[in-house]
Write a protein that holds these residues in place. Structure first.
Motif, PDB file in Angstrom:
ATOM      1  N   PRO A 510      57.463  26.836  52.724  1.00 54.39           N
ATOM      2  CA  PRO A 510      57.758  26.354  54.350  1.00 54.39           C
ATOM      3  C   PRO A 510      58.843  25.346  54.223  1.00 54.39           C
ATOM      4  CG  PRO A 510      55.505  26.767  53.837  1.00 54.39           C
ATOM      5  CD  PRO A 510      56.124  26.576  52.436  1.00 54.39           C
ATOM      6  N   GLU A 511      58.875  24.441  53.407  1.00 55.13           N
ATOM      7  CA  GLU A 511      60.064  23.377  53.459  1.00 55.13           C
ATOM      8  C   GLU A 511      61.249  23.920  53.273  1.00 55.13           C
ATOM      9  OE1 GLU A 511      57.689  23.773  51.215  1.00 55.13           O
ATOM     10  OE2 GLU A 511      58.008  22.580  49.245  1.00 55.13           O
ATOM     11  N   SER A 525      62.692  36.851  52.983  1.00 55.17           N
ATOM     12  CA  SER A 525      61.783  37.663  52.495  1.00 55.17           C
ATOM     13  C   SER A 525      61.017  37.264  51.231  1.00 55.17           C
ATOM     14  CB  SER A 525      62.535  38.938  51.947  1.00 55.17           C
ATOM     15  OG  SER A 525      61.698  40.063  51.770  1.00 55.17           O
ATOM     16  N   MET A 526      59.717  37.279  51.361  1.00 53.62           N
ATOM     17  CA  MET A 526      58.748  36.496  50.679  1.00 53.62           C
ATOM     18  C   MET A 526      57.584  37.185  50.192  1.00 53.62           C
ATOM     19  SD  MET A 526      57.872  34.015  53.714  1.00 53.62           S
ATOM     20  CE  MET A 526      59.274  33.894  54.363  1.00 53.62           C
ATOM     21  N   PRO A 532      52.368  33.570  56.871  1.00 51.94           N
ATOM     22  CA  PRO A 532      51.752  32.977  57.795  1.00 51.94           C
ATOM     23  C   PRO A 532      52.070  31.403  57.866  1.00 51.94           C
ATOM     24  CG  PRO A 532      50.250  34.623  56.789  1.00 51.94           C
ATOM     25  CD  PRO A 532      51.631  34.529  55.974  1.00 51.94           C
ATOM     26  N   ARG A 533      52.370  30.919  56.508  1.00 56.56           N
ATOM     27  CA  ARG A 533      52.316  29.386  56.537  1.00 56.56           C
ATOM     28  C   ARG A 533      53.837  29.196  56.711  1.00 56.56           C
ATOM     29  NH1 ARG A 533      48.747  30.061  51.865  1.00 56.56           N
ATOM     30  NH2 ARG A 533      50.320  30.975  50.623  1.00 56.56           N
ATOM     31  N   VAL A 534      54.797  30.072  56.356  1.00 60.50           N
ATOM     32  CA  VAL A 534      56.204  29.602  56.739  1.00 60.50           C
ATOM     33  C   VAL A 534      56.464  29.719  58.015  1.00 60.50           C
ATOM     34  CG1 VAL A 534      58.623  30.632  56.513  1.00 60.50           C
ATOM     35  CG2 VAL A 534      56.992  30.586  54.277  1.00 60.50           C
ATOM     36  N   LYS A 535      55.630  30.802  58.682  1.00 49.57           N
ATOM     37  CA  LYS A 535      56.061  31.202  60.179  1.00 49.57           C
ATOM     38  C   LYS A 535      55.491  30.001  61.029  1.00 49.57           C
ATOM     39  CE  LYS A 535      55.867  34.838  63.435  1.00 49.57           C
ATOM     40  NZ  LYS A 535      55.459  36.200  63.561  1.00 49.57           N
ATOM     41  N   LEU A 565      63.141  14.496  50.932  1.00 50.69           N
ATOM     42  CA  LEU A 565      63.570  14.747  52.175  1.00 50.69           C
ATOM     43  C   LEU A 565      62.661  16.121  52.548  1.00 50.69           C
ATOM     44  CD1 LEU A 565      67.580  15.024  51.893  1.00 50.69           C
ATOM     45  CD2 LEU A 565      66.294  13.832  53.656  1.00 50.69           C
ATOM     46  N   LEU A 566      62.433  17.071  51.748  1.00 48.12           N
ATOM     47  CA  LEU A 566      61.805  18.351  52.096  1.00 48.12           C
ATOM     48  C   LEU A 566      60.119  18.053  52.170  1.00 48.12           C
ATOM     49  CD1 LEU A 566      63.469  20.833  49.782  1.00 48.12           C
ATOM     50  CD2 LEU A 566      63.569  20.619  52.268  1.00 48.12           C
ATOM     51  N   ASP A 567      59.592  16.918  51.546  1.00 55.27           N
ATOM     52  CA  ASP A 567      58.382  16.675  51.355  1.00 55.27           C
ATOM     53  C   ASP A 567      57.295  17.007  52.638  1.00 55.27           C
ATOM     54  OD1 ASP A 567      57.537  16.951  48.685  1.00 55.27           O
ATOM     55  OD2 ASP A 567      57.242  14.666  48.526  1.00 55.27           O
ATOM     56  N   GLU A 568      57.932  16.417  53.715  1.00 58.33           N
ATOM     57  CA  GLU A 568      57.365  16.415  55.139  1.00 58.33           C
ATOM     58  C   GLU A 568      57.284  17.399  55.818  1.00 58.33           C
ATOM     59  OE1 GLU A 568      59.617  14.045  58.212  1.00 58.33           O
ATOM     60  OE2 GLU A 568      60.519  13.419  56.452  1.00 58.33           O
ATOM     61  N   TRP A 569      58.038  18.496  55.293  1.00 60.61           N
ATOM     62  CA  TRP A 569      58.128  19.729  55.901  1.00 60.61           C
ATOM     63  C   TRP A 569      57.061  20.646  55.218  1.00 60.61           C
ATOM     64  CZ3 TRP A 569      61.220  21.506  60.235  1.00 60.61           C
ATOM     65  CH2 TRP A 569      62.060  20.340  60.612  1.00 60.61           C
ATOM     66  N   ARG A 570      56.410  20.259  54.474  1.00 59.75           N
ATOM     67  CA  ARG A 570      55.622  21.248  53.589  1.00 59.75           C
ATOM     68  C   ARG A 570      54.422  21.663  54.233  1.00 59.75           C
ATOM     69  NH1 ARG A 570      53.270  19.459  48.222  1.00 59.75           N
ATOM     70  NH2 ARG A 570      53.940  17.463  49.165  1.00 59.75           N
ATOM     71  N   PHE A 571      54.061  20.935  55.429  1.00 61.73           N
ATOM     72  CA  PHE A 571      52.508  21.080  55.733  1.00 61.73           C
ATOM     73  C   PHE A 571      52.524  22.100  57.083  1.00 61.73           C
ATOM     74  CE2 PHE A 571      52.987  17.224  53.754  1.00 61.73           C
ATOM     75  CZ  PHE A 571      52.223  17.311  52.694  1.00 61.73           C
ATOM     76  N   TYR A 572      51.780  22.900  57.276  1.00 60.31           N
ATOM     77  CA  TYR A 572      51.558  23.881  58.190  1.00 60.31           C
ATOM     78  C   TYR A 572      50.443  23.730  59.136  1.00 60.31           C
ATOM     79  CZ  TYR A 572      48.572  26.264  54.888  1.00 60.31           C
ATOM     80  OH  TYR A 572      47.570  26.456  53.961  1.00 60.31           O
TER      81      TYR A 572
END
Ligand code: PEP
Ligand code: MG
Length: 572
Positions: A510-511, A525-526, A532-535, A565-572
């Motif tokens: 996601p991040e 593409s994944m 679902p998590r990325v979306k 920088l990316l860590d906080e974007w990991r959560f869905y």
């Protein structure tokens, strides 16, 4: 007797999910067999081993014959059963054990090798195909002479413990609903891991289980999100992990709710999330996971099932795939064998990832290439406008031109035969070798689109073998150099006015997806279970914030900075 205590191992998380089940240990892949003499009194034991192995492998092949079969393996398996039980071969092997005092392994190895040499001298297509079958019988038989258990003994729900798992073995395992995989080796983007993600099998890599005293039937718990493996867990630990498994499923179900929402960020900017696909078994879940078509169809897996994948069979296969995704598009990647996806003829290279792989192999096996192109163009005729061709492992511009020449030849011959085909299939390239990312402006003049293969782009840029556990901690797609190459590729594509997508594992984090979207790459593409998590993350955020993130990432000089920088974007 003192009861063995639970043991907790820490490996690397590789495919999400919690597995709880009995342990099943996979025998190592075959190593070359060297001549070995036995003593007279050992002859009987070696003859018995040979007879037992023959029975084990025959039973296994009979079992494979009963499996649901998309690839008409039946005839090949039948031929293998005959080879296995050939009385001439049996006589020779027995003689080598009795008279020459050869070990059973070497007697099998050298007898079958003599046959293989004779066939190789014939240098004909049929002989080549027979050779492949005989090699596989030889290796299966040798493995069966060893004490360890064989792949087809695995029962549904069991957790497979292995040193490493070859893509071929993964294909076999894909037919069994196993509970998880624990490997000593493996890298995050090694193909065994990618396959376990595609199949939704929890997987932990770099877990050194081999030094502990475990046997088949002991229980284990694996957590594919944290990398923990518990050998011989207590009842309390099993209850705790069953609860965690339920919670995890619950979280995934919540993310699944996002998968049916429109592909738009909070501020309304559009993106496309597509699926990476390898097996027909994956197709039914694409819709519920929210995939818009297939951004990467890895076709080499079918080469592991049979080397003789004829045009008509390929047409059936591609057609099944295209029909399963409504009106969406399917990007078919040409066979990308080689590297860790070995096929006949590619063994023995000292650096397989730098070797005879992808387009390099296809340009040497032109019939294979032409047959695949013919099948793709003909399926295009059934579904015009829905297929794209993707060329793997391009490292020079000339290779693109050569493939396009083959495409024109195939089209011309279909035209002459009056067979329907799609004249306008876009031909794109994987950008996964740094030389092509650096030359992206030139490549964009030849290619209709780019698809960034960040798995290989990372391994080749950082000089870190993606499957080597000793340096697995150095394999990191977030390295600033990788981001720079992605940006260069995107800029070159924009200048030339061609589309660019990402199909490496990075797209499914996601991040990273948020940063890629911030850079303007909105086609990702994944493996479908990541969608679902990325979306959820992309839908919940604004494009401006993602742009801001990508600007900061592109200025970062060190990996730690990127991760922070990316860590906080990991959560869905
Ligand atoms: C890649 O290299 O990123 C990629 C998608 O291809 P593969 O993993 O099949 O090599
Ligand atoms: Mg690749």
């Amino acid at each position: 007797m003192k009861e063995l205590q639970p043991k907790v191992l820490s490996g690397r998380p590789a495919a999400q999910g919690i597995g709880i089940g009995k342990i099943w240990i996979l025998a190592d892949d075959n190593k070359p067999v060297h001549p070995e003499k036995i003593r007279n009194k050992e002859v009987r034991a070696h003859l018995e081993k040979y007879q037992n192995a023959k029975k084990i492998v025959t039973d296994e092949y009979e079992k494979i014959k009963q499996l649901p079969d998309d690839f008409d393996l039946g005839e090949i398996i039948e031929a293998q059963i005959q080879t296995l039980n050939d009385p001439e071969v049996e006589k020779l092997i027995t003689k080598k054990i009795e008279k020459e005092l050869s070990s059973v392994e070497y007697a099998i190895f050298s007898t079958y090798n003599d046959y293989i040499q004779l066939l190789e001298a014939a240098d004909a297509k049929w002989a080549n195909e027979r050779t492949i079958d005989i090699v596989s019988v030889r290796d299966d038989l040798i493995q069966a002479t060893k004490e360890k258990k064989r792949i087809f003994d695995v029962q549904a729900g069991e957790i497979v413990f292995a040193n490493d798992i070859s893509p071929t073995a993964m294909v076999k395992l894909s037919h069994i609903n196993i509970g998880g995989i624990v490997m000593e080796k493996g890298g995050f983007t090694s193909h065994a891991v990618i396959l376990s993600q595609s199949l939704g099998i929890p997987c932990v890599i770099n877990a050194h289980w081999d030094r502990y005293n475990i046997t088949r039937g002991n229980r284990a718990i694996i957590d594919g999100s944290t990398g923990q493996v518990i050998l011989r867990p207590t009842r309390r630990q099993i209850d705790e992990y069953e609860k965690r498994r339920e919670d995890e499923i619950g979280r995934f179900q919540k993310a699944l709710e996002w998968s049916q929402k429109p592909d738009k960020t909070k501020c309304g900017s559009e993106f496309k999330l597509r699926a990476n696909v390898e097996f027909l078994e994956e197709l039914p879940k694409l819709g519920s996971h929210g995939a818009t078509g297939i951004g990467l169809l890895r076709t080499e897996t079918i080469l592991f099932e049979t080397d003789d994948f004829e045009v008509e069979d390929q047409i059936d296969f591609y057609n099944n795939v295209v029909e399963s995704v409504n009106n969406d598009s399917v990007t078919i990647r040409l066979f990308d064998a080689g590297g860790d996806k070995l096929i006949e003829g590619s063994e023995g290279e000292s650096n397989p990832f730098l070797g005879w792989r992808g387009i390099r192999m296809l340009l040497d096996k032109q019939n294979l290439l032409k047959r695949q192109l013919e099948a793709i163009y003909r399926v295009g005729g059934i579904h015009p406008g829905r297929i794209k061709i993707l060329i793997p492992m391009i490292s020079r511009i000339e290779e693109i031109r050569t493939v396009k020449k083959f495409c024109s030849e195939v089209q011309k011959s279909l035209e002459l035969s009056g067979i329907a085909y799609d004249k306008n299939i876009p031909i794109g390239i994987m950008v996964e070798v740094p030389s092509i990312a650096l030359m992206a402006a030139e490549a964009a003049k030849e290619a209709d689109f780019f698809s960034l293969g960040t798995n290989d782009l990372t391994q080749y840029t950082l000089a870190v073998d993606r499957g080597n556990e000793k340096i697995a901690h150095l394999f990191d797609s977030f390295h600033p150099a990788v981001w720079k190459l992605i940006k260069m590729t995107k800029d070159a594509a924009d200048d030339a006015g061609i589309p660019v997508a990402v199909c490496g594992e990075m797209a499914g984090m996601p991040e990273a997806a948020a940063c890629l979207l911030g850079m303007g790459i909105n086609d990702l593409s994944m493996n479908s279970s990541s969608i679902p998590r990325v979306k959820a993350v992309l839908c919940k955020n604004n494009l401006t914030d993602m742009r801001f993130l990508s600007e900061k990432i592109l200025m970062a000089k060190e990996l730690l900075e990127v991760h922070a920088l990316l860590d906080e974007w990991r959560f869905y």
